[in-house]
Design a protein around this motif. Structure first.
Motif, PDB file in Angstrom:
ATOM      1  N   ARG A 151      -4.328   6.407  -0.267  1.00  0.00           N
ATOM      2  CA  ARG A 151      -3.430   5.221  -0.372  1.00  0.00           C
ATOM      3  C   ARG A 151      -3.935   4.588  -1.464  1.00  0.00           C
ATOM      4  O   ARG A 151      -5.196   4.260  -1.870  1.00  0.00           O
ATOM      5  CB  ARG A 151      -3.825   4.378   0.706  1.00  0.00           C
ATOM      6  N   THR A 152      -2.837   3.877  -2.206  1.00  0.00           N
ATOM      7  CA  THR A 152      -3.164   3.099  -3.274  1.00  0.00           C
ATOM      8  C   THR A 152      -2.595   1.640  -3.278  1.00  0.00           C
ATOM      9  O   THR A 152      -1.640   1.714  -2.398  1.00  0.00           O
ATOM     10  CB  THR A 152      -2.806   3.797  -4.761  1.00  0.00           C
TER      11      THR A 152
ATOM     12  N   GLU B  66       1.442   5.450   0.234  1.00  0.00           N
ATOM     13  CA  GLU B  66       1.019   6.505   0.569  1.00  0.00           C
ATOM     14  C   GLU B  66       1.940   7.682   0.144  1.00  0.00           C
ATOM     15  O   GLU B  66       3.087   7.759   0.831  1.00  0.00           O
ATOM     16  CB  GLU B  66       0.411   6.629   1.888  1.00  0.00           C
TER      17      GLU B  66
ATOM     18  N   ARG C 179       2.174  13.898  -5.565  1.00  0.00           N
ATOM     19  CA  ARG C 179       1.287  13.251  -6.324  1.00  0.00           C
ATOM     20  C   ARG C 179       1.170  13.510  -7.745  1.00  0.00           C
ATOM     21  O   ARG C 179       0.662  12.729  -8.489  1.00  0.00           O
ATOM     22  CB  ARG C 179      -0.241  13.326  -5.444  1.00  0.00           C
TER      23      ARG C 179
ATOM     24  N   HIS D  83       0.758  -1.043  -0.120  1.00  0.00           N
ATOM     25  CA  HIS D  83       0.132  -0.048   0.103  1.00  0.00           C
ATOM     26  C   HIS D  83       0.868   1.138   0.163  1.00  0.00           C
ATOM     27  O   HIS D  83       1.854   1.305   0.797  1.00  0.00           O
ATOM     28  CB  HIS D  83      -0.992  -0.013   1.179  1.00  0.00           C
TER      29      HIS D  83
ATOM     30  N   GLN E 228      -5.232   9.856  -5.239  1.00  0.00           N
ATOM     31  CA  GLN E 228      -6.137  10.177  -4.128  1.00  0.00           C
ATOM     32  C   GLN E 228      -5.869   9.173  -2.789  1.00  0.00           C
ATOM     33  O   GLN E 228      -6.146   7.987  -2.622  1.00  0.00           O
ATOM     34  CB  GLN E 228      -7.376   9.672  -4.416  1.00  0.00           C
TER      35      GLN E 228
ATOM     36  N   ASP F 181      -4.952   8.229 -11.600  1.00  0.00           N
ATOM     37  CA  ASP F 181      -5.699   6.985 -10.646  1.00  0.00           C
ATOM     38  C   ASP F 181      -4.918   6.682  -9.342  1.00  0.00           C
ATOM     39  O   ASP F 181      -5.620   5.989  -8.782  1.00  0.00           O
ATOM     40  CB  ASP F 181      -6.040   5.642 -11.808  1.00  0.00           C
ATOM     41  N   ARG F 182      -3.883   7.314  -9.227  1.00  0.00           N
ATOM     42  CA  ARG F 182      -3.276   6.849  -7.962  1.00  0.00           C
ATOM     43  C   ARG F 182      -3.181   8.259  -7.015  1.00  0.00           C
ATOM     44  O   ARG F 182      -2.160   8.241  -6.260  1.00  0.00           O
ATOM     45  CB  ARG F 182      -1.884   6.184  -8.338  1.00  0.00           C
TER      46      ARG F 182
END
Length: 248
Positions: A26-27, A9, A15, A7, A24, A21-22
């Motif tokens: 935690r991805t 962050e 960012r 995960h 926002q 699409d990543r």
């Protein structure tokens, strides 16, 4: 990649380097199980020059850490002011940052700049050979392995670019001591010594001159001097440390 899922962050200011699409919070990110965390972060899109402290499940880890399944990785921005060890602080700017180069030189900051595009490999090699921090808005250039040190310039506006660099690196400022054309040092010059290098009207209306010891370009307080003074005054007000009070 087909390995452990972690995960990720990322600090808000970093960012912009991630796919849309990543961006926002935690991805999830699948790794290959063997690459270092530094490589994983860079593969995600964040130049290594911009990644500061790395943490896994709340503890600081080196870039050599191998991520394991389920770990939560936090990527922080570089701490400011950033320390550049091992050499005097000097910069190298790519071909797209000419205005920033002139403004840094105006403030007396040692700044190399090529007005023609010499190519990414040559820029990175020059950075390494001369121990200069390469400033660029080219993310690919900042990922080159031969690069000694570098930084991404976040804005495309010269005023904001200057504030970004001064705030990030806190270079010593010595306005009016460098040639804006070639980065050479300026020395006081008499009217007699520069006669023949200036026009008659300038010679009649000015008495104070400086000359570059490298390219011999002559400087004086021309009609645009007030605009340059404003740039200098703003930089000194915001980024020069206040003098310490005398003991007693």
């Amino acid at each position: 990649m087909n390995g452990p899922e972690i995960h990720l962050e990322v600090a808000p200011e970093l960012r912009l380097f991630l796919p849309s699409d990543r961006r926002q919070g935690r991805t999830a990110l699948v790794t290959d199980g063997s690459s270092t965390l530094g490589h994983v972060v860079e593969s995600a899109g964040i130049p290594r020059t911009e990644a500061g402290q790395l943490a896994v499940d709340g503890r600081t880890v080196p870039a050599s850490h191998i991520p394991r399944a389920g770990e939560t990785v936090e990527v922080y921005a570089v701490e400011r002011p950033q320390q550049v060890p091992g050499a005097p602080l000097r910069f190298l700017l790519d071909v797209h940052l000419g205005t920033l180069a002139r403004r840094l030189r105006l403030l007396g900051v040692d700044t190399a700049y090529f007005s023609e595009d010499i190519g990414d490999p040559a820029l990175a090699t020059y950075s390494a050979q001369h121990r200069r921090v390469l400033l660029s808005r080219d993310r690919g250039l900042l990922r080159r392995r031969e690069l000694w040190a570098g930084a991404y310039v976040y804005s495309d506006q010269p005023d904001e670019q200057l504030r970004d660099v001064l705030g990030r690196f806190a270079p010593a400022l010595a306005p009016w001591t460098r040639c804006s054309a070639c980065n050479g040092e300026l020395a006081p010059a008499s009217k007699e010594s520069v006669r023949g290098r200036i026009e008659g009207g300038t010679e009649r209306s000015h008495d104070v001159f400086a000359q570059c010891v490298a390219c011999e370009r002559v400087y004086w307080r021309g009609t645009h001097h007030h605009r340059l003074e404003a740039i200098v005054a703003d930089a000194l007000r915001e980024f020069s440390p206040a003098p310490r009070p005398a003991d007693g």
